[in-house]
Design an enzyme around this catalytic site. Structure first.
Site, PDB file in Angstrom:
ATOM      1  CE1 TYR A 138      15.971 -11.674  62.265  1.00 17.57           C
ATOM      2  CE2 TYR A 138      15.477 -13.868  63.088  1.00 17.57           C
ATOM      3  CZ  TYR A 138      16.092 -13.052  62.163  1.00 17.57           C
ATOM      4  OH  TYR A 138      16.821 -13.609  61.144  1.00 17.57           O
ATOM      5  CG  ASP A 192      19.958   3.794  58.384  1.00 17.77           C
ATOM      6  OD1 ASP A 192      19.126   3.067  57.817  1.00 17.77           O
ATOM      7  OD2 ASP A 192      20.023   3.938  59.614  1.00 17.77           O
ATOM      8  N   GLY A 247      23.904  -5.139  54.160  1.00 18.91           N
ATOM      9  CA  GLY A 247      24.434  -6.140  55.096  1.00 18.91           C
ATOM     10  C   GLY A 247      25.547  -6.963  54.470  1.00 18.91           C
ATOM     11  CD  GLN A 276      26.439 -16.723  60.210  1.00 20.29           C
ATOM     12  OE1 GLN A 276      25.287 -16.378  60.446  1.00 20.29           O
ATOM     13  NE2 GLN A 276      26.893 -17.911  60.533  1.00 20.29           N
ATOM     14  CE  LYS A 324      14.512 -11.401  59.164  1.00 20.45           C
ATOM     15  NZ  LYS A 324      15.172 -10.668  58.068  1.00 20.45           N
TER      16      LYS A 324
HETATM   17  N1  SER Z   1      20.121 -17.230  63.102  1.00 20.61           N
HETATM   18  C1  SER Z   1      18.989 -16.385  63.311  1.00 20.61           C
HETATM   19  C2  SER Z   1      18.839 -16.038  64.748  1.00 20.61           C
HETATM   20  O1  SER Z   1      19.192 -16.869  65.554  1.00 20.61           O
HETATM   21  C3  SER Z   1      17.748 -17.069  62.832  1.00 20.61           C
HETATM   22  O2  SER Z   1      17.310 -16.444  61.697  1.00 20.61           O
HETATM   23  O3  SER Z   1      18.366 -15.001  65.062  1.00 20.61           O
END
Ligand code: SER
Length: 314
Positions: free
Chosen positions: A140, A51, A9, A13, A144
Protein backbone atom coordinates in the site's frame (compact mmCIF):
# COMPACT_ATOMS: atom_id res chain seq x y z
CA UNK A 1 -21.74 27.34 -14.62
CA UNK A 2 -21.81 24.30 -12.36
CA UNK A 3 -19.00 21.76 -12.51
CA UNK A 4 -19.33 18.07 -13.36
CA UNK A 5 -17.66 15.96 -10.71
CA UNK A 6 -16.55 12.34 -10.91
CA UNK A 7 -15.91 10.32 -7.74
CA UNK A 8 -14.29 6.89 -7.58
CA UNK A 9 -14.64 4.96 -4.32
CA UNK A 10 -17.79 7.00 -3.55
CA UNK A 11 -19.21 4.49 -1.06
CA UNK A 12 -16.10 3.89 1.02
CA UNK A 13 -15.26 5.48 4.35
CA UNK A 14 -14.23 8.84 2.84
CA UNK A 15 -16.49 8.84 -0.22
CA UNK A 16 -19.69 8.28 1.77
CA UNK A 17 -19.06 11.59 3.55
CA UNK A 18 -17.41 13.54 0.74
CA UNK A 19 -20.09 12.81 -1.87
CA UNK A 20 -22.96 14.48 0.06
CA UNK A 21 -20.76 17.59 0.49
CA UNK A 22 -19.99 17.64 -3.23
CA UNK A 23 -23.68 17.17 -4.05
CA UNK A 24 -24.51 20.09 -1.77
CA UNK A 25 -21.97 22.32 -3.52
CA UNK A 26 -22.47 21.34 -7.14
CA UNK A 27 -26.00 19.93 -7.28
CA UNK A 28 -26.90 16.26 -7.01
CA UNK A 29 -27.17 15.86 -10.78
CA UNK A 30 -23.58 17.04 -11.24
CA UNK A 31 -21.83 14.47 -9.06
CA UNK A 32 -21.31 11.12 -10.79
CA UNK A 33 -20.46 8.19 -8.52
CA UNK A 34 -18.49 5.22 -9.83
CA UNK A 35 -19.43 2.17 -7.79
CA UNK A 36 -17.57 -1.11 -8.08
CA UNK A 37 -18.63 -4.09 -5.95
CA UNK A 38 -20.74 -2.41 -3.26
CA UNK A 39 -23.51 0.07 -4.05
CA UNK A 40 -25.93 1.20 -1.33
CA UNK A 41 -29.55 0.61 -2.35
CA UNK A 42 -30.68 4.08 -1.33
CA UNK A 43 -27.99 6.02 -3.20
CA UNK A 44 -29.50 9.09 -4.83
CA UNK A 45 -27.62 10.61 -7.77
CA UNK A 46 -26.06 9.74 -11.15
CA UNK A 47 -24.44 6.36 -10.74
CA UNK A 48 -22.19 4.15 -12.84
CA UNK A 49 -20.77 0.76 -12.03
CA UNK A 50 -17.44 -0.52 -13.31
CA UNK A 51 -13.68 -0.64 -12.96
CA UNK A 52 -11.48 2.44 -13.39
CA UNK A 53 -8.96 0.24 -15.17
CA UNK A 54 -11.46 -0.53 -17.96
CA UNK A 55 -10.28 1.91 -20.62
CA UNK A 56 -13.26 1.72 -23.01
CA UNK A 57 -15.74 2.08 -20.20
CA UNK A 58 -13.89 5.07 -18.75
CA UNK A 59 -13.63 6.79 -22.14
CA UNK A 60 -17.39 6.37 -22.54
CA UNK A 61 -17.98 7.97 -19.14
CA UNK A 62 -15.87 11.00 -20.05
CA UNK A 63 -17.78 11.37 -23.34
CA UNK A 64 -21.14 10.98 -21.63
CA UNK A 65 -20.59 13.42 -18.75
CA UNK A 66 -17.72 15.77 -19.77
CA UNK A 67 -16.26 15.91 -16.27
CA UNK A 68 -14.45 18.95 -14.87
CA UNK A 69 -13.10 17.55 -11.64
CA UNK A 70 -12.19 14.09 -10.32
CA UNK A 71 -11.94 12.80 -6.75
CA UNK A 72 -10.05 9.54 -7.04
CA UNK A 73 -10.58 7.70 -3.76
CA UNK A 74 -10.79 4.06 -4.89
CA UNK A 75 -7.89 2.17 -3.33
CA UNK A 76 -6.90 -1.07 -1.63
CA UNK A 77 -5.80 -0.24 1.94
CA UNK A 78 -2.76 -1.42 3.87
CA UNK A 79 -3.93 -4.62 5.59
CA UNK A 80 -5.76 -5.96 2.51
CA UNK A 81 -2.75 -4.92 0.45
CA UNK A 82 -0.47 -7.12 2.54
CA UNK A 83 -2.79 -10.08 1.91
CA UNK A 84 -3.12 -9.27 -1.79
CA UNK A 85 -0.09 -7.26 -2.89
CA UNK A 86 -0.64 -7.86 -6.62
CA UNK A 87 -4.20 -6.62 -6.41
CA UNK A 88 -3.08 -3.57 -4.41
CA UNK A 89 -0.48 -2.68 -7.04
CA UNK A 90 -2.92 -3.14 -9.93
CA UNK A 91 -5.84 -1.24 -8.44
CA UNK A 92 -3.83 1.53 -6.83
CA UNK A 93 -1.35 2.15 -9.64
CA UNK A 94 -3.22 1.28 -12.84
CA UNK A 95 -6.31 3.00 -11.45
CA UNK A 96 -4.43 6.22 -10.73
CA UNK A 97 -2.60 6.16 -14.06
CA UNK A 98 -5.91 5.77 -15.92
CA UNK A 99 -7.42 8.72 -14.04
CA UNK A 100 -4.37 10.95 -14.57
CA UNK A 101 -4.30 10.17 -18.31
CA UNK A 102 -7.98 10.98 -18.75
CA UNK A 103 -7.70 14.12 -16.63
CA UNK A 104 -4.68 15.31 -18.61
CA UNK A 105 -6.42 14.69 -21.94
CA UNK A 106 -9.58 16.53 -20.83
CA UNK A 107 -8.01 19.30 -18.76
CA UNK A 108 -9.66 18.20 -15.51
CA UNK A 109 -8.61 18.95 -11.95
CA UNK A 110 -7.82 15.92 -9.77
CA UNK A 111 -7.89 15.14 -6.07
CA UNK A 112 -6.09 11.98 -5.04
CA UNK A 113 -5.91 10.33 -1.62
CA UNK A 114 -2.43 9.54 -0.33
CA UNK A 115 -1.64 8.35 3.19
CA UNK A 116 0.77 8.32 6.13
CA UNK A 117 1.64 4.90 4.67
CA UNK A 118 4.19 6.67 2.43
CA UNK A 119 6.43 6.79 5.51
CA UNK A 120 8.48 3.87 6.77
CA UNK A 121 10.78 2.71 9.58
CA UNK A 122 13.62 5.03 8.47
CA UNK A 123 11.40 8.11 8.54
CA UNK A 124 11.66 10.41 11.60
CA UNK A 125 8.74 9.22 13.75
CA UNK A 126 7.84 12.39 15.61
CA UNK A 127 6.46 15.43 13.89
CA UNK A 128 7.37 13.82 10.56
CA UNK A 129 8.34 16.54 8.07
CA UNK A 130 6.72 17.08 4.66
CA UNK A 131 9.97 16.33 2.83
CA UNK A 132 11.58 13.28 4.37
CA UNK A 133 12.64 9.66 3.84
CA UNK A 134 9.91 7.66 2.07
CA UNK A 135 10.75 3.97 2.33
CA UNK A 136 7.48 2.22 3.15
CA UNK A 137 7.38 -1.47 3.99
CA UNK A 138 3.82 -2.20 2.80
CA UNK A 139 2.64 -2.63 -0.78
CA UNK A 140 0.00 0.00 0.00
CA UNK A 141 2.77 2.42 0.99
CA UNK A 142 4.77 1.56 -2.11
CA UNK A 143 1.75 2.41 -4.28
CA UNK A 144 1.17 5.66 -2.39
CA UNK A 145 4.78 6.85 -2.81
CA UNK A 146 4.75 5.83 -6.47
CA UNK A 147 1.35 7.49 -6.90
CA UNK A 148 2.57 10.72 -5.31
CA UNK A 149 5.54 10.83 -7.69
CA UNK A 150 3.27 10.10 -10.64
CA UNK A 151 0.95 12.97 -9.64
CA UNK A 152 3.90 15.33 -9.35
CA UNK A 153 5.23 14.14 -12.70
CA UNK A 154 1.89 14.83 -14.44
CA UNK A 155 1.85 18.28 -12.90
CA UNK A 156 5.40 19.10 -13.99
CA UNK A 157 5.23 17.49 -17.41
CA UNK A 158 1.65 18.22 -18.50
CA UNK A 159 0.56 21.03 -16.18
CA UNK A 160 -2.16 18.85 -14.66
CA UNK A 161 -3.78 20.46 -11.61
CA UNK A 162 -3.55 17.49 -9.24
CA UNK A 163 -3.66 17.81 -5.46
CA UNK A 164 -3.43 15.23 -2.70
CA UNK A 165 -3.42 14.64 1.03
CA UNK A 166 -1.50 12.17 3.15
CA UNK A 167 -4.49 11.24 5.26
CA UNK A 168 -3.81 9.85 8.72
CA UNK A 169 -6.06 7.11 10.15
CA UNK A 170 -9.59 8.39 9.63
CA UNK A 171 -12.21 7.99 12.32
CA UNK A 172 -15.86 8.12 11.35
CA UNK A 173 -19.24 6.66 12.19
CA UNK A 174 -21.17 6.73 8.86
CA UNK A 175 -19.26 4.06 6.93
CA UNK A 176 -16.69 1.70 8.41
CA UNK A 177 -13.13 1.64 7.08
CA UNK A 178 -12.18 -1.54 5.26
CA UNK A 179 -8.88 -3.36 5.35
CA UNK A 180 -6.70 -0.70 6.96
CA UNK A 181 -4.20 -0.80 9.82
CA UNK A 182 -5.82 2.10 11.67
CA UNK A 183 -9.26 0.39 11.66
CA UNK A 184 -8.90 -0.57 15.36
CA UNK A 185 -9.67 3.01 16.36
CA UNK A 186 -13.13 2.80 14.76
CA UNK A 187 -13.72 -0.82 15.85
CA UNK A 188 -13.11 0.18 19.48
CA UNK A 189 -16.04 2.61 19.39
CA UNK A 190 -18.45 0.06 17.90
CA UNK A 191 -17.58 -2.56 20.50
CA UNK A 192 -17.82 -0.15 23.45
CA UNK A 193 -21.22 1.12 22.36
CA UNK A 194 -22.54 -2.38 21.76
CA UNK A 195 -21.46 -3.26 25.31
CA UNK A 196 -18.90 -5.79 24.10
CA UNK A 197 -15.20 -6.23 24.92
CA UNK A 198 -12.64 -5.56 22.21
CA UNK A 199 -9.54 -7.47 21.19
CA UNK A 200 -7.22 -4.89 19.68
CA UNK A 201 -4.79 -6.02 16.99
CA UNK A 202 -2.03 -3.55 17.91
CA UNK A 203 -0.10 -3.05 21.18
CA UNK A 204 -1.52 -0.61 23.70
CA UNK A 205 1.42 1.77 23.29
CA UNK A 206 0.93 2.05 19.51
CA UNK A 207 0.75 5.75 18.71
CA UNK A 208 -0.50 6.81 15.28
CA UNK A 209 -1.70 10.03 13.64
CA UNK A 210 -5.50 10.09 13.33
CA UNK A 211 -8.24 12.49 12.27
CA UNK A 212 -11.99 12.81 12.65
CA UNK A 213 -13.69 12.54 9.27
CA UNK A 214 -15.30 15.98 9.39
CA UNK A 215 -11.80 17.49 9.54
CA UNK A 216 -10.65 15.29 6.66
CA UNK A 217 -13.55 16.34 4.44
CA UNK A 218 -13.12 20.02 5.28
CA UNK A 219 -9.39 19.76 4.57
CA UNK A 220 -10.04 18.06 1.24
CA UNK A 221 -12.45 20.74 0.06
CA UNK A 222 -10.20 23.53 1.34
CA UNK A 223 -7.27 22.11 -0.58
CA UNK A 224 -9.35 21.91 -3.76
CA UNK A 225 -10.67 25.47 -3.25
CA UNK A 226 -7.19 26.97 -2.82
CA UNK A 227 -5.72 29.14 -5.60
CA UNK A 228 -3.37 27.33 -7.92
CA UNK A 229 -0.47 29.62 -6.97
CA UNK A 230 -0.70 28.68 -3.29
CA UNK A 231 -0.30 24.96 -3.98
CA UNK A 232 3.37 24.23 -3.58
CA UNK A 233 3.17 20.46 -3.09
CA UNK A 234 2.07 18.22 -5.96
CA UNK A 235 3.02 14.91 -4.39
CA UNK A 236 0.62 15.11 -1.40
CA UNK A 237 0.39 17.32 1.67
CA UNK A 238 1.01 16.07 5.21
CA UNK A 239 -2.40 16.36 6.85
CA UNK A 240 -2.68 16.10 10.59
CA UNK A 241 -5.07 16.61 13.48
CA UNK A 242 -4.51 14.38 16.51
CA UNK A 243 -2.59 11.30 17.62
CA UNK A 244 -2.95 8.83 20.45
CA UNK A 245 -1.74 5.52 21.80
CA UNK A 246 -4.38 2.80 21.49
CA UNK A 247 -4.60 2.72 25.30
CA UNK A 248 -5.34 6.45 25.41
CA UNK A 249 -8.33 5.96 23.13
CA UNK A 250 -9.53 3.12 25.36
CA UNK A 251 -9.28 5.42 28.37
CA UNK A 252 -11.12 8.24 26.64
CA UNK A 253 -13.94 5.86 25.66
CA UNK A 254 -14.04 4.53 29.23
CA UNK A 255 -15.11 8.00 30.42
CA UNK A 256 -18.43 7.17 28.71
CA UNK A 257 -18.37 3.37 29.08
CA UNK A 258 -16.47 2.59 32.32
CA UNK A 259 -17.02 -1.18 31.99
CA UNK A 260 -15.45 -1.34 28.53
CA UNK A 261 -12.52 -3.80 28.39
CA UNK A 262 -9.80 -4.01 25.75
CA UNK A 263 -7.34 -6.85 25.37
CA UNK A 264 -4.25 -6.16 23.27
CA UNK A 265 -3.23 -8.99 20.96
CA UNK A 266 -0.99 -7.64 18.21
CA UNK A 267 -1.13 -9.47 14.88
CA UNK A 268 0.73 -8.95 11.59
CA UNK A 269 -0.69 -5.43 11.31
CA UNK A 270 1.56 -4.33 14.20
CA UNK A 271 4.56 -4.29 11.87
CA UNK A 272 2.80 -1.84 9.60
CA UNK A 273 1.68 0.31 12.52
CA UNK A 274 5.24 0.37 13.89
CA UNK A 275 6.56 1.60 10.54
CA UNK A 276 4.26 4.66 10.53
CA UNK A 277 4.88 7.95 12.37
CA UNK A 278 3.65 8.92 15.84
CA UNK A 279 2.79 12.40 14.66
CA UNK A 280 3.02 14.41 11.46
CA UNK A 281 4.09 18.00 10.81
CA UNK A 282 1.45 19.59 8.58
CA UNK A 283 2.76 23.15 8.73
CA UNK A 284 3.00 23.27 4.93
CA UNK A 285 -0.77 22.68 4.64
CA UNK A 286 -1.34 25.34 7.31
CA UNK A 287 0.86 27.85 5.47
CA UNK A 288 -0.28 27.16 1.91
CA UNK A 289 -4.05 26.81 2.30
CA UNK A 290 -4.81 27.65 5.93
CA UNK A 291 -5.37 24.12 7.19
CA UNK A 292 -6.61 24.02 10.78
CA UNK A 293 -8.11 20.92 12.41
CA UNK A 294 -11.09 21.28 14.74
CA UNK A 295 -11.22 17.92 16.52
CA UNK A 296 -8.89 16.76 19.29
CA UNK A 297 -9.17 13.36 21.03
CA UNK A 298 -11.80 14.52 23.53
CA UNK A 299 -14.05 16.24 21.01
CA UNK A 300 -13.70 13.44 18.44
CA UNK A 301 -14.64 10.83 21.06
CA UNK A 302 -17.65 12.84 22.15
CA UNK A 303 -19.10 13.20 18.63
CA UNK A 304 -18.26 9.63 17.69
CA UNK A 305 -20.13 8.26 20.70
CA UNK A 306 -23.07 10.62 20.26
CA UNK A 307 -23.53 9.72 16.59
CA UNK A 308 -22.81 5.99 16.89
CA UNK A 309 -25.27 5.64 19.75
CA UNK A 310 -27.95 7.16 17.52
CA UNK A 311 -26.92 5.01 14.57
CA UNK A 312 -26.89 1.79 16.58
CA UNK A 313 -30.06 2.70 18.48
CA UNK A 314 -28.39 2.60 21.91
N1 SER B 1 -6.12 4.07 7.18
C1 SER B 1 -5.19 3.61 6.21
C2 SER B 1 -4.75 2.22 6.50
O1 SER B 1 -4.70 1.89 7.66
C3 SER B 1 -3.99 4.51 6.18
O2 SER B 1 -4.01 5.23 5.02
O3 SER B 1 -4.45 1.49 5.61
Amino acid sequence: MSKKIFVTGPFGQIGSELVPELQERHGKENVVALGHSYIPEDYDGPLEQGDVRDEDFMNELWEKYEFDEVYHLASILSATGEKKPDLAWDVNMDGLKAILDLARDHDNRVFWASSIAVFGPNTPMDNTPQHTILEPVTMYGVTKVSGELLCQYYHEKYGLDVRGLRYPGLISWKEKPGGGTTDYSVEMFYKAIKGEDYTCFVREDTRLPMMYMEDAIRGTLQLMDADDESIDIRTSYNHSALNFEAKELEEEIKKYYPDFEVEYKPDERQKTADSWPNSVDDSKAREDWDWQPKYDLEKMTEVMIENLEKKLGV
